[in-house]
Scaffold this active site. Structure first.
Site, mmCIF file in Angstrom:
data_model
loop_
_atom_site.group_PDB
_atom_site.id
_atom_site.type_symbol
_atom_site.label_atom_id
_atom_site.label_comp_id
_atom_site.label_asym_id
_atom_site.label_seq_id
_atom_site.Cartn_x
_atom_site.Cartn_y
_atom_site.Cartn_z
ATOM 1 C CG ASN A 49 -0.239 -0.164 2.619
ATOM 2 O OD1 ASN A 49 1.125 -0.037 2.836
ATOM 3 N ND2 ASN A 49 -0.944 -0.213 3.715
ATOM 4 C CG HIS A 65 3.525 -0.012 4.719
ATOM 5 N ND1 HIS A 65 2.823 -0.620 5.437
ATOM 6 C CD2 HIS A 65 4.728 -0.392 4.602
ATOM 7 C CE1 HIS A 65 3.437 -1.952 5.277
ATOM 8 N NE2 HIS A 65 4.689 -1.723 5.076
ATOM 9 C CD GLU A 108 -0.021 0.602 7.277
ATOM 10 O OE1 GLU A 108 0.177 0.625 5.967
ATOM 11 O OE2 GLU A 108 -0.177 -0.494 7.897
HETATM 12 C C1 F6R Z 1 9.813 -3.164 8.104
HETATM 13 C C2 F6R Z 1 9.230 -2.138 7.426
HETATM 14 C C3 F6R Z 1 8.114 -2.276 6.456
HETATM 15 C C4 F6R Z 1 8.581 -3.091 5.342
HETATM 16 C C5 F6R Z 1 7.561 -3.369 4.295
HETATM 17 C C6 F6R Z 1 7.968 -4.387 3.070
HETATM 18 O O1 F6R Z 1 10.729 -2.804 9.074
HETATM 19 O O2 F6R Z 1 9.522 -1.263 8.050
HETATM 20 O O3 F6R Z 1 8.000 -1.227 5.879
HETATM 21 O O4 F6R Z 1 9.568 -2.728 4.881
HETATM 22 O O5 F6R Z 1 6.187 -3.684 4.767
HETATM 23 O O6 F6R Z 1 8.027 -5.637 3.694
HETATM 24 P P1 F6R Z 1 8.692 -6.912 2.666
HETATM 25 O O7 F6R Z 1 10.111 -6.779 2.597
HETATM 26 O O8 F6R Z 1 8.304 -8.223 3.771
HETATM 27 O O9 F6R Z 1 7.740 -6.943 1.546
#
Ligand code: F6R
Length: 252
Positions: free
Chosen positions: A137, A139, A144
């Protein structure tokens, strides 16, 4: 300045990302690293461990701050981000654990913990390189989609889509904490360099929106278009699919 690096696959992304991080550490042995969890950086951490075991890289003086932590999970909880960092990096390198900082998810007063983390970040100074992943999304950290960009460390409610996405690490969806402590976007923008990693076709859409669409808190990562430092985006072919179709001239 934004530099987009599109590589063949996830393995190449991990290798290149580790090279970028290790250059920063070699240049400044007591560098302050901004670290992230999630699936995307796991391969990069493995490459960093390899460099350390090969005698190429020392983390003795390195300091680190993590972006976020779940509320309600103690640092030794198997699903906490503190435990993730230990298992994926810290246990295998020579970093002094006293120089690694992660918000305390078990703090009895999470708001006060946000405040404490900000004071700590103030004391540590600017992050030399901030590693980021991107959520489906848009973030970054746990900031968010919202009506405004967060500045400082905040207590956030995770969206249903994030809870769902993160449930893959838990036995069931209802075990995923619904709140987290997250470094604010204002803090992230203060770092000297940002290294954003994205892999897999599932990120193709949001990566294009974030880097080329409107700058809006509805897509938190879009603020990176206004970032003043060096933004390096390293991704694989599937993650760059839409960017390649629409903005191939922008790829390095
Ligand atoms: C983790 C974080 C999140 C992840 C994001 C992507 O510390 O801050 O923003 O970077 O959710 O997650 P993955 O890499 O699992 O797709």
């Amino acid at each position: 300045m934004m530099k987009l690096i599109c590589l063949k696959n996830e393995r190449e992304v991990s290798i290149r990302a580790a090279e970028i991080m290790s250059e920063v550490i070699k240049e400044r042995p007591n560098a302050l690293l901004g670290l992230a969890t999630g699936s995307t950086p796991v391969g990069m951490y493995r490459e960093l461990i390899k460099k350390h075991l090969d005698g190429e890289l020392s983390f003795k003086e390195v300091r680190s701050v993590n972006l976020d932590e779940y509320v309600g999970l103690a640092p030794d909880h198997i699903q906490s981000y503190a435990d993730f960092m230990a298992k994926n990096l810290f246990d295998y390198i020579d970093i002094n654990k006293e120089n690694t900082f992660i918000p305390n998810g078990a703090a009895t007063d999470p708001e006060a913990e946000c405040e404490r983390y900000d004071r700590l970040l103030d004391r540590l100074g600017r992050v030399d390189i901030q590693l980021l992943g991107i959520g489906h999304n848009g973030h970054i950290a746990f900031n968010e989609p919202d009506v405004c960009f967060t500045k400082d460390t905040t207590l956030v409610n995770l969206t249903d889509s994030t809870v769902k996405a993160n449930s893959r690490f838990f036995a069931s969806e209802d075990q995923v904490p619904k709140e987290a402590i997250s470094m604010g976007i204002g803090r992230i923008l203060r770092s000297k360099r940002v290294l954003l990693l994205a892999t897999g076709e599932g990120k193709a859409d949001i990566l294009e929106k974030a880097l080329f669409g409107s700058v809006t808190p509805e897509v938190p990562a879009s603020i990176l278009q206004f970032y003043q430092g060096d933004l390096i985006v390293v991704g694989d072919e599937p993650a760059f699919k839409i960017i390649k179709q629409k903005h191939s001239e922008a790829i390095f």
